[in-house]
Design a protein around this motif. Structure first.
Motif, PDB file in Angstrom:
ATOM      1  N   GLU A 147      36.236 -53.512   8.551  1.00 29.26           N
ATOM      2  CA  GLU A 147      37.244 -53.289   9.578  1.00 29.26           C
ATOM      3  C   GLU A 147      37.780 -51.861   9.462  1.00 29.26           C
ATOM      4  N   PRO A 148      38.162 -51.245  10.578  1.00 31.12           N
ATOM      5  CA  PRO A 148      38.713 -49.889  10.521  1.00 31.12           C
ATOM      6  C   PRO A 148      39.931 -49.829   9.592  1.00 31.12           C
ATOM      7  N   LEU A 149      40.089 -48.709   8.918  1.00 27.19           N
ATOM      8  CA  LEU A 149      41.224 -48.539   8.014  1.00 27.19           C
ATOM      9  C   LEU A 149      42.450 -48.139   8.835  1.00 27.19           C
ATOM     10  N   THR A 150      43.198 -49.126   9.267  1.00 25.67           N
ATOM     11  CA  THR A 150      44.426 -48.841  10.004  1.00 25.67           C
ATOM     12  C   THR A 150      45.515 -48.394   9.030  1.00 25.67           C
ATOM     13  N   LEU A 151      46.536 -47.752   9.568  1.00 24.39           N
ATOM     14  CA  LEU A 151      47.640 -47.295   8.726  1.00 24.39           C
ATOM     15  C   LEU A 151      48.303 -48.465   8.010  1.00 24.39           C
ATOM     16  N   GLY A 152      48.519 -49.566   8.738  1.00 23.14           N
ATOM     17  CA  GLY A 152      49.143 -50.735   8.123  1.00 23.14           C
ATOM     18  C   GLY A 152      48.309 -51.298   6.993  1.00 23.14           C
ATOM     19  N   ALA A 153      46.988 -51.342   7.198  1.00 21.22           N
ATOM     20  CA  ALA A 153      46.097 -51.869   6.161  1.00 21.22           C
ATOM     21  C   ALA A 153      46.109 -50.986   4.918  1.00 21.22           C
ATOM     22  N   VAL A 154      46.137 -49.671   5.135  1.00 23.24           N
ATOM     23  CA  VAL A 154      46.155 -48.742   4.000  1.00 23.24           C
ATOM     24  C   VAL A 154      47.451 -48.882   3.206  1.00 23.24           C
ATOM     25  N   VAL A 155      48.579 -48.960   3.903  1.00 21.09           N
ATOM     26  CA  VAL A 155      49.871 -49.095   3.214  1.00 21.09           C
ATOM     27  C   VAL A 155      49.908 -50.385   2.400  1.00 21.09           C
ATOM     28  N   ASP A 156      49.466 -51.483   3.005  1.00 24.67           N
ATOM     29  CA  ASP A 156      49.452 -52.762   2.291  1.00 24.67           C
ATOM     30  C   ASP A 156      48.542 -52.703   1.075  1.00 24.67           C
ATOM     31  N   ARG A 157      47.390 -52.055   1.231  1.00 27.18           N
ATOM     32  CA  ARG A 157      46.424 -51.969   0.122  1.00 27.18           C
ATOM     33  C   ARG A 157      46.988 -51.127  -1.015  1.00 27.18           C
ATOM     34  N   LEU A 158      47.555 -49.985  -0.691  1.00 26.04           N
ATOM     35  CA  LEU A 158      48.107 -49.115  -1.731  1.00 26.04           C
ATOM     36  C   LEU A 158      49.264 -49.791  -2.456  1.00 26.04           C
ATOM     37  N   ALA A 159      50.077 -50.522  -1.717  1.00 25.17           N
ATOM     38  CA  ALA A 159      51.249 -51.164  -2.311  1.00 25.17           C
ATOM     39  C   ALA A 159      50.869 -52.285  -3.260  1.00 25.17           C
ATOM     40  N   SER A 160      49.686 -52.881  -3.051  1.00 19.40           N
ATOM     41  CA  SER A 160      49.290 -54.028  -3.870  1.00 19.40           C
ATOM     42  C   SER A 160      48.414 -53.656  -5.055  1.00 19.40           C
ATOM     43  N   LEU A 161      48.025 -52.387  -5.163  1.00 17.95           N
ATOM     44  CA  LEU A 161      47.092 -51.980  -6.212  1.00 17.95           C
ATOM     45  C   LEU A 161      47.778 -51.869  -7.564  1.00 17.95           C
ATOM     46  N   SER A 162      47.091 -52.304  -8.611  1.00 15.34           N
ATOM     47  CA  SER A 162      47.546 -52.029  -9.967  1.00 15.34           C
ATOM     48  C   SER A 162      47.032 -50.655 -10.377  1.00 15.34           C
ATOM     49  N   ALA A 204      39.540 -48.392  -5.738  1.00 19.76           N
ATOM     50  CA  ALA A 204      39.927 -48.703  -4.359  1.00 19.76           C
ATOM     51  C   ALA A 204      40.134 -47.442  -3.543  1.00 19.76           C
ATOM     52  N   LEU A 205      40.758 -46.434  -4.155  1.00 16.40           N
ATOM     53  CA  LEU A 205      40.995 -45.180  -3.446  1.00 16.40           C
ATOM     54  C   LEU A 205      39.673 -44.466  -3.169  1.00 16.40           C
ATOM     55  N   GLY A 206      38.779 -44.472  -4.156  1.00 15.96           N
ATOM     56  CA  GLY A 206      37.471 -43.853  -3.955  1.00 15.96           C
ATOM     57  C   GLY A 206      36.696 -44.514  -2.838  1.00 15.96           C
ATOM     58  N   ALA A 207      36.764 -45.851  -2.755  1.00 13.14           N
ATOM     59  CA  ALA A 207      36.059 -46.573  -1.700  1.00 13.14           C
ATOM     60  C   ALA A 207      36.619 -46.228  -0.327  1.00 13.14           C
ATOM     61  N   MET A 208      37.933 -46.060  -0.242  1.00 14.31           N
ATOM     62  CA  MET A 208      38.532 -45.689   1.038  1.00 14.31           C
ATOM     63  C   MET A 208      38.135 -44.273   1.433  1.00 14.31           C
ATOM     64  N   TYR A 216      42.497 -36.418   4.212  1.00 13.82           N
ATOM     65  CA  TYR A 216      43.705 -35.618   3.959  1.00 13.82           C
ATOM     66  C   TYR A 216      44.965 -36.462   4.189  1.00 13.82           C
ATOM     67  N   ALA A 217      44.983 -37.208   5.304  1.00 12.99           N
ATOM     68  CA  ALA A 217      46.149 -38.061   5.608  1.00 12.99           C
ATOM     69  C   ALA A 217      46.314 -39.143   4.546  1.00 12.99           C
ATOM     70  N   LEU A 218      45.194 -39.752   4.133  1.00  7.19           N
ATOM     71  CA  LEU A 218      45.255 -40.809   3.126  1.00  7.19           C
ATOM     72  C   LEU A 218      45.806 -40.285   1.806  1.00  7.19           C
ATOM     73  N   LEU A 219      45.329 -39.125   1.375  1.00 12.80           N
ATOM     74  CA  LEU A 219      45.758 -38.581   0.090  1.00 12.80           C
ATOM     75  C   LEU A 219      47.235 -38.185   0.121  1.00 12.80           C
ATOM     76  N   LYS A 220      47.692 -37.637   1.215  1.00 15.23           N
ATOM     77  CA  LYS A 220      49.105 -37.300   1.331  1.00 15.23           C
ATOM     78  C   LYS A 220      49.965 -38.568   1.307  1.00 15.23           C
ATOM     79  N   LEU A 221      49.469 -39.620   1.960  1.00 12.13           N
ATOM     80  CA  LEU A 221      50.188 -40.891   1.967  1.00 12.13           C
ATOM     81  C   LEU A 221      50.228 -41.496   0.572  1.00 12.13           C
ATOM     82  N   ALA A 222      49.092 -41.454  -0.128  1.00 11.66           N
ATOM     83  CA  ALA A 222      48.991 -42.081  -1.446  1.00 11.66           C
ATOM     84  C   ALA A 222      49.846 -41.372  -2.494  1.00 11.66           C
ATOM     85  N   THR A 223      50.010 -40.068  -2.352  1.00 13.44           N
ATOM     86  CA  THR A 223      50.771 -39.303  -3.353  1.00 13.44           C
ATOM     87  C   THR A 223      52.222 -39.090  -2.955  1.00 13.44           C
TER      88      THR A 223
END
Length: 231
Positions: free
Chosen positions: A46-61, A68-72, A82-89
């Motif tokens: 499924e496309p990586l929507t913003l909501g899906a990315v936020v939920d995934r990052l929030a649930s990661l140990s 998980a980040l490498g796969a994304m 670039y957007a993902l990395l700025k969001l994650a950090t």
């Protein structure tokens, strides 16, 4: 950031990455541009929507985050990486002030911006009680049931050129951080001078205060300079 540097160093020559980072000046942008195409195409998901990315990052140990980040990153184009990395950090800044957000909310729902401002610090995103009130689905949040931040009374210079010291009291100025602790409706929160909720940073302090009310003071680490155990 350390996880991201380790990920890219596994895929790109570390010296090349460091030279590129020095030239570009931003780690997220460098990684987004230099990240190689995967040797095997990633599976169609499924496309990586913003909501899906936020939920995934929030649930990661911490241990699951690198894979998980490498796969994304493997699934995305450079601008998306670039957007993902700025969001994650936590570096994704959009330049919207809190006051502008409050004003927009007040205008959108036809409510008083001061009423929004009064309870804003006591609510947490996504501000469900505020939207429920604005849409007419719930009561107006008030300071009687929300541990809100109260603006600090900061020091200011005396206007008089001569003062009578018998009218004043002096105390030591210990060097800590200015905080406000609030206990309302069974909930305690700790705020910084700027009104940021720092309860999670000092849970022991927050849990020790259960008296309804508001205290303003200096948060200190007690040590020999403050009198040790006697202090």
């Amino acid at each position: 950031p350390a996880v991201i540097r380790a990920l890219v160093s596994e895929r790109v020559d570390p010296v090349l990455f460091q030279l590129s980072r020095d030239f570009v000046g931003d780690t997220a942008e460098t990684v987004a541009l230099i990240w190689p195409e995967p040797l095997t195409p990633p599976p169609e998901n499924e496309p990586l929507t913003l909501g899906a990315v936020v939920d995934r990052l929030a649930s990661l140990s911490r241990s699951d985050a690198p894979a998980a980040l490498g796969a994304m990153l493997d699934r995305l184009a450079a601008d998306e990486r670039y957007a993902l990395l700025k969001l994650a950090t936590g570096g994704l800044r959009v330049g919207v002030s809190a006051r502008l957000a409050k004003t927009a909310f007040a205008e959108a729902f036809g409510v008083d911006v001061d009423a929004v401002e009064e309870v804003w610090h006591g609510l947490t995103p996504p501000y469900a009680p505020l939207f429920a009130w604005g849409e007419g689905r719930g009561p107006q949040p008030t300071t009687t049931d929300v541990p809100v931040f109260r603006p600090f009374m900061l020091a200011h210079p005396l206007e008089e050129t001569q003062v009578d010291l018998k009218d004043y009291a002096a105390e030591w100025k210990w060097d800590g951080i200015r905080v406000q602790i609030v206990h309302v409706a069974g909930e305690t929160r700790l705020y910084s001078r700027a009104g940021d909720d720092i309860t999670a940073s000092f849970p022991d302090v927050a849990s020790a205060f259960a008296t309804p009310g508001v205290l303003d003071g200096e948060l200190l680490v007690r040590g020999e300079a403050q009198g040790g155990e006697a202090g």
